[in-house]
Design an enzyme around this catalytic site. Structure first.
Site, PDB file in Angstrom:
ATOM      1  N   HIS A   1      -2.305 -24.910 -20.127  1.00  0.00           N
ATOM      2  CA  HIS A   1      -1.987 -24.083 -21.307  1.00  0.00           C
ATOM      3  C   HIS A   1      -3.235 -23.912 -22.172  1.00  0.00           C
ATOM      4  O   HIS A   1      -3.524 -22.824 -22.656  1.00  0.00           O
ATOM      5  CB  HIS A   1      -0.907 -24.753 -22.169  1.00  0.00           C
ATOM      6  CG  HIS A   1       0.428 -24.923 -21.506  1.00  0.00           C
ATOM      7  ND1 HIS A   1       1.101 -26.125 -21.485  1.00  0.00           N
ATOM      8  CD2 HIS A   1       1.237 -24.043 -20.858  1.00  0.00           C
ATOM      9  CE1 HIS A   1       2.248 -25.986 -20.855  1.00  0.00           C
ATOM     10  NE2 HIS A   1       2.362 -24.736 -20.461  1.00  0.00           N
TER      11      HIS A   1
ATOM     12  N   SER B   1       3.721 -28.783 -16.588  1.00  0.00           N
ATOM     13  CA  SER B   1       4.349 -29.751 -17.490  1.00  0.00           C
ATOM     14  C   SER B   1       5.286 -30.661 -16.720  1.00  0.00           C
ATOM     15  O   SER B   1       5.405 -31.851 -17.031  1.00  0.00           O
ATOM     16  CB  SER B   1       5.121 -29.027 -18.590  1.00  0.00           C
ATOM     17  OG  SER B   1       4.238 -28.345 -19.443  1.00  0.00           O
TER      18      SER B   1
ATOM     19  N   LYS C   1      18.580 -26.834 -21.687  1.00  0.00           N
ATOM     20  CA  LYS C   1      17.476 -27.592 -21.076  1.00  0.00           C
ATOM     21  C   LYS C   1      17.346 -28.956 -21.727  1.00  0.00           C
ATOM     22  O   LYS C   1      17.508 -29.090 -22.932  1.00  0.00           O
ATOM     23  CB  LYS C   1      16.162 -26.833 -21.268  1.00  0.00           C
ATOM     24  CG  LYS C   1      15.697 -26.085 -20.043  1.00  0.00           C
ATOM     25  CD  LYS C   1      14.243 -25.657 -20.245  1.00  0.00           C
ATOM     26  CE  LYS C   1      13.698 -24.899 -19.058  1.00  0.00           C
ATOM     27  NZ  LYS C   1      12.333 -24.418 -19.302  1.00  0.00           N
TER      28      LYS C   1
ATOM     29  N   ARG D   1      -0.360 -19.081 -12.059  1.00  0.00           N
ATOM     30  CA  ARG D   1      -0.991 -20.121 -11.256  1.00  0.00           C
ATOM     31  C   ARG D   1      -0.991 -19.794  -9.769  1.00  0.00           C
ATOM     32  O   ARG D   1      -1.885 -20.186  -9.045  1.00  0.00           O
ATOM     33  CB  ARG D   1      -0.259 -21.463 -11.439  1.00  0.00           C
ATOM     34  CG  ARG D   1      -0.514 -22.115 -12.759  1.00  0.00           C
ATOM     35  CD  ARG D   1       0.452 -23.227 -13.025  1.00  0.00           C
ATOM     36  NE  ARG D   1       1.782 -22.680 -13.285  1.00  0.00           N
ATOM     37  CZ  ARG D   1       2.784 -23.377 -13.784  1.00  0.00           C
ATOM     38  NH1 ARG D   1       2.631 -24.659 -14.038  1.00  0.00           N
ATOM     39  NH2 ARG D   1       3.943 -22.818 -14.017  1.00  0.00           N
TER      40      ARG D   1
HETATM   41  P1  ADP Z   1       8.116 -21.936 -19.249  1.00  0.00           P
HETATM   42  O1  ADP Z   1       9.304 -22.846 -19.278  1.00  0.00           O
HETATM   43  O2  ADP Z   1       8.275 -20.690 -20.061  1.00  0.00           O
HETATM   44  O3  ADP Z   1       7.546 -21.661 -17.887  1.00  0.00           O
HETATM   45  P2  ADP Z   1       5.762 -23.545 -19.630  1.00  0.00           P
HETATM   46  O4  ADP Z   1       5.404 -24.317 -20.848  1.00  0.00           O
HETATM   47  O5  ADP Z   1       5.957 -24.288 -18.360  1.00  0.00           O
HETATM   48  O6  ADP Z   1       7.040 -22.751 -20.066  1.00  0.00           O
HETATM   49  O7  ADP Z   1       4.681 -22.416 -19.373  1.00  0.00           O
HETATM   50  C1  ADP Z   1       4.297 -21.501 -20.358  1.00  0.00           C
HETATM   51  C2  ADP Z   1       3.229 -20.553 -19.809  1.00  0.00           C
HETATM   52  O8  ADP Z   1       2.077 -21.300 -19.468  1.00  0.00           O
HETATM   53  C3  ADP Z   1       3.622 -19.807 -18.539  1.00  0.00           C
HETATM   54  O9  ADP Z   1       3.059 -18.507 -18.573  1.00  0.00           O
HETATM   55  C4  ADP Z   1       2.980 -20.599 -17.451  1.00  0.00           C
HETATM   56  O10 ADP Z   1       2.693 -19.801 -16.311  1.00  0.00           O
HETATM   57  C5  ADP Z   1       1.705 -21.017 -18.138  1.00  0.00           C
HETATM   58  N1  ADP Z   1       1.155 -22.224 -17.517  1.00  0.00           N
HETATM   59  C6  ADP Z   1       1.770 -23.379 -17.256  1.00  0.00           C
HETATM   60  N2  ADP Z   1       0.948 -24.264 -16.643  1.00  0.00           N
HETATM   61  C7  ADP Z   1      -0.234 -23.617 -16.520  1.00  0.00           C
HETATM   62  C8  ADP Z   1      -1.506 -23.960 -15.936  1.00  0.00           C
HETATM   63  N3  ADP Z   1      -1.720 -25.122 -15.330  1.00  0.00           N
HETATM   64  N4  ADP Z   1      -2.493 -23.046 -15.994  1.00  0.00           N
HETATM   65  C9  ADP Z   1      -2.263 -21.862 -16.608  1.00  0.00           C
HETATM   66  N5  ADP Z   1      -1.096 -21.455 -17.125  1.00  0.00           N
HETATM   67  C10 ADP Z   1      -0.095 -22.317 -17.090  1.00  0.00           C
END
Ligand code: ADP
Length: 151
Positions: free
Chosen positions: A17, A127, A41, A90
């Protein structure tokens, strides 16, 4: 003014992120990180903790702010007069999932989704993997920004 909303769960914020947000700062005048609240969730970190991690990480970036929200992301964009949604990609699975959401959002509004490809060095981080490492006592600190710490 180019304003973007970066929606997500951020449970917790990861170096993936962080990479996407840092690279977006020069592209937008303002970036609002929006933590979505989904009643169905189960989260590892409370909403307040997730918000604190992000606030602490970007405390020296005046164009980045954090809010929480319920409901449709496009409604949030309209409320904040943000013309863009920001998302990270990703892998092909992310692309297929994001494509359908972005098309839907375009059908329902004029809001454009801007995708940034992850840096190779953080593309494997999610995450959910971080939560798994935490649950099993691993060294999660190499996967998250400094502000993310378990109390
Ligand atoms: P959601 O539940 O909406 O997927 P996340 O917090 O998992 O929430 O992800 C939010 C955003 O961050 C999404 O666009 C996801 O693709 C991006 N994201 C998550 N992990 C990574 C990473 N390792 N590198 C780049 N973007 C990421």
């Amino acid at each position: 003014m180019r304003k973007a909303i970066f929606p997500g769960s951020f449970d917790p914020l990861t170096l993936g992120h962080l990479d996407i947000i840092k690279r977006s700062i020069p592209l937008f005048d303002e970036i609002i990180i929006a933590i979505g609240v989904n009643a169905e969730k189960k989260y590892m970190f409370s909403l307040e903790e997730r918000k604190q991690f992000i606030e602490e990480t970007f405390k020296d970036e005046p164009s980045v702010s954090v809010i929480t929200y319920e409901g449709l992301t496009i409604d949030l964009c309209k409320k904040h007069h943000a013309a863009f949604i920001l998302r990270g990609l990703r892998n092909p699975a992310d692309f297929e999932f994001e494509k359908a959401i972005a098309h839907t959002n375009r059908r329902l509004s004029k809001i454009e989704t801007i995708f940034l490809l992850t840096a190779a060095s953080t593309s494997f981080i999610s995450s959910s993997i971080v939560r798994d490492v935490i649950r099993n006592g691993g060294d999660y600190k190499v996967l998250v920004p400094e502000a993310v710490r378990i109390k």
